[in-house]
Write an enzyme that holds these catalytic residues in place. Sequence first.
Site, mmCIF file in Angstrom:
data_model
loop_
_atom_site.group_PDB
_atom_site.id
_atom_site.type_symbol
_atom_site.label_atom_id
_atom_site.label_comp_id
_atom_site.label_asym_id
_atom_site.label_seq_id
_atom_site.Cartn_x
_atom_site.Cartn_y
_atom_site.Cartn_z
ATOM 1 N N GLY A 41 0.876 -1.172 0.000
ATOM 2 C CA GLY A 41 0.000 0.000 0.000
ATOM 3 C C GLY A 41 0.908 1.215 0.000
ATOM 4 N N GLY A 81 -0.140 4.431 -0.488
ATOM 5 C CA GLY A 81 -0.984 5.629 -0.434
ATOM 6 C C GLY A 81 -0.442 6.645 0.560
ATOM 7 C CG ASP A 109 -0.718 0.780 -4.234
ATOM 8 O OD1 ASP A 109 -1.763 0.279 -4.691
ATOM 9 O OD2 ASP A 109 -0.721 1.632 -3.333
ATOM 10 N NE ARG A 164 -12.410 6.036 10.453
ATOM 11 C CZ ARG A 164 -12.640 6.606 11.636
ATOM 12 N NH1 ARG A 164 -13.870 6.750 12.067
ATOM 13 N NH2 ARG A 164 -11.633 7.025 12.378
ATOM 14 N NE ARG A 201 -5.019 9.828 16.334
ATOM 15 C CZ ARG A 201 -5.636 9.080 15.437
ATOM 16 N NH1 ARG A 201 -6.391 8.067 15.829
ATOM 17 N NH2 ARG A 201 -5.531 9.341 14.156
ATOM 18 C CG HIS A 240 -7.729 1.552 16.051
ATOM 19 N ND1 HIS A 240 -7.215 2.605 16.762
ATOM 20 C CD2 HIS A 240 -7.845 1.977 14.778
ATOM 21 C CE1 HIS A 240 -7.034 3.625 15.940
ATOM 22 N NE2 HIS A 240 -7.413 3.273 14.728
HETATM 23 P P1 A3D Z 1 -4.808 5.313 0.936
HETATM 24 O O1 A3D Z 1 -4.071 6.594 0.776
HETATM 25 O O2 A3D Z 1 -6.076 5.129 0.178
HETATM 26 O O3 A3D Z 1 -3.804 4.123 0.584
HETATM 27 C C1 A3D Z 1 -4.183 2.805 0.487
HETATM 28 C C2 A3D Z 1 -3.420 2.192 -0.667
HETATM 29 O O4 A3D Z 1 -3.718 0.787 -0.721
HETATM 30 C C3 A3D Z 1 -3.782 2.780 -2.033
HETATM 31 O O5 A3D Z 1 -2.629 3.313 -2.656
HETATM 32 C C4 A3D Z 1 -4.341 1.585 -2.799
HETATM 33 O O6 A3D Z 1 -4.035 1.596 -4.193
HETATM 34 C C5 A3D Z 1 -3.646 0.424 -2.086
HETATM 35 N N1 A3D Z 1 -4.264 -0.876 -2.349
HETATM 36 C C6 A3D Z 1 -5.570 -1.170 -2.571
HETATM 37 N N2 A3D Z 1 -5.705 -2.487 -2.823
HETATM 38 C C7 A3D Z 1 -4.485 -3.043 -2.734
HETATM 39 C C8 A3D Z 1 -3.988 -4.354 -2.902
HETATM 40 N N3 A3D Z 1 -4.791 -5.393 -3.182
HETATM 41 N N4 A3D Z 1 -2.662 -4.566 -2.753
HETATM 42 C C9 A3D Z 1 -1.835 -3.551 -2.467
HETATM 43 N N5 A3D Z 1 -2.243 -2.271 -2.303
HETATM 44 C C10 A3D Z 1 -3.549 -2.022 -2.435
HETATM 45 O O7 A3D Z 1 -5.159 5.044 2.486
HETATM 46 P P2 A3D Z 1 -4.289 5.435 3.779
HETATM 47 O O8 A3D Z 1 -2.857 5.183 3.501
HETATM 48 O O9 A3D Z 1 -4.707 6.771 4.265
HETATM 49 O O10 A3D Z 1 -4.858 4.362 4.816
HETATM 50 C C11 A3D Z 1 -4.596 2.991 4.647
HETATM 51 C C12 A3D Z 1 -5.385 2.137 5.625
HETATM 52 O O11 A3D Z 1 -4.954 2.418 6.949
HETATM 53 C C13 A3D Z 1 -6.899 2.366 5.630
HETATM 54 O O12 A3D Z 1 -7.570 1.120 5.737
HETATM 55 C C14 A3D Z 1 -7.124 3.202 6.867
HETATM 56 O O13 A3D Z 1 -8.424 3.039 7.402
HETATM 57 C C15 A3D Z 1 -6.092 2.615 7.791
HETATM 58 N N6 A3D Z 1 -5.721 3.448 8.939
HETATM 59 C C16 A3D Z 1 -5.508 2.805 10.130
HETATM 60 C C17 A3D Z 1 -5.149 3.522 11.246
HETATM 61 C C18 A3D Z 1 -4.939 2.821 12.549
HETATM 62 O O14 A3D Z 1 -4.608 3.440 13.526
HETATM 63 C C19 A3D Z 1 -5.146 1.385 12.628
HETATM 64 C C20 A3D Z 1 -5.002 4.924 11.165
HETATM 65 C C21 A3D Z 1 -5.214 5.544 9.946
HETATM 66 C C22 A3D Z 1 -5.566 4.793 8.832
#
Ligand code: A3D
Length: 311
Positions: free
Chosen positions: A10, A12, A34, A85, A154, A178
């Site tokens: 990932g 992102g 990714d 989200r 936090r 969480h």
């Molecule tokens: P985002 O910027 O959308 O990045 C997610 C990435 O995952 C994107 O680049 C997608 O292309 C990629 N992706 C989708 N499907 C696949 C796959 N099959 N294989 C590999 N990569 C893939 O999201 P983000 O970086 O902001 O957040 C990522 C995740 O972390 C989300 O589920 C959030 O809810 C989670 N998150 C968790 C916390 C915790 O404290 C646990 C905090 C903040 C975010």
Amino acid sequence: MARSKITLIGGGQIGGNLALLAAQKELGDVVIFDIPQAEGMTKGKALDISQLLPHDGYDTTITGTSNYEDIKGSDVVIITAGIPRKPGMNREDLLDINLKIITDVANNVKKYAPGAFVIVVSNPLDAIVYAFYKVSGFSKSKVAGMAGALDSSRFRSFIATELNVSVQDVQCMVMGGHGDTMVPIIRSATVGGVPVTDLISAERLEEILNRTRFAGGEIVKLFGNGSAYYAPAQSAIEMAESYLKDKKRVIPCASLCEGEFGIDGFFIGVPSVIGSNGIEKIIEFPLTDEENQNLLKTLEAVKKTVAETKL
Ligand code: A3D
């Protein structure tokens, strides 16, 4: 000594920041993986970060890819693959999509990086880390979820702001799932060794606790399109660093409990020692009745989401 290899599944918002932090801490060489549609973005981020390294002289290699072969031999894998989200969504709303994604990721990590220490970040965290564990068949010591580290930091930042003191001197632990049912252990919170309950009134502390519970949502609302990424990235890097350097830090993270705190078979936020063997130990201590009840409440919430994974 050969450099360690850190793979980010990932690339992102969190993935990009993980790459930056891992490079700046010289934790090892970094691979950003990714899906094919996002391969250009991973390569672009890798180049961009590579080009900032000469300023402070960080020696590390960063690459972007959509080919799982490139993650071979990783020492650490941090998973943020999935969707984040948007306003109005809770973490559980992400389950269906992120469950499919984690299944694919777990099969590939098992195939290409079977020796890695895996840190799961994708939400709903407690269910997604459970799904990774079940699908991959990894040992419990090699799988952890990042959540408590973030929830604790936090809370620490809010306390430091409230008292106008250094964040460094504020300690506190947040246990549980969480989500809104997280369990901050207030009696463990100190400021320079002084119990926080001696410094802040009970009413004000409750307000700060509530803000901590909904801190993720506060940022989701402000962003309007996505969730927090700087602090989540830093929290996961803290866990990776403790593993790679065998620091044996005590970090609250989602570890598989098998009897600890009366919980059996679920990943839940508990103080865990992270060293070169992964989750080396869960530090168990007696809870008060109220803390116990709150932990049971959080366990019910975790069980409900885990049941939906049908794993
Ligand atoms: P985002 O910027 O959308 O990045 C997610 C990435 O995952 C994107 O680049 C997608 O292309 C990629 N992706 C989708 N499907 C696949 C796959 N099959 N294989 C590999 N990569 C893939 O999201 P983000 O970086 O902001 O957040 C990522 C995740 O972390 C989300 O589920 C959030 O809810 C989670 N998150 C968790 C916390 C915790 O404290 C646990 C905090 C903040 C975010």
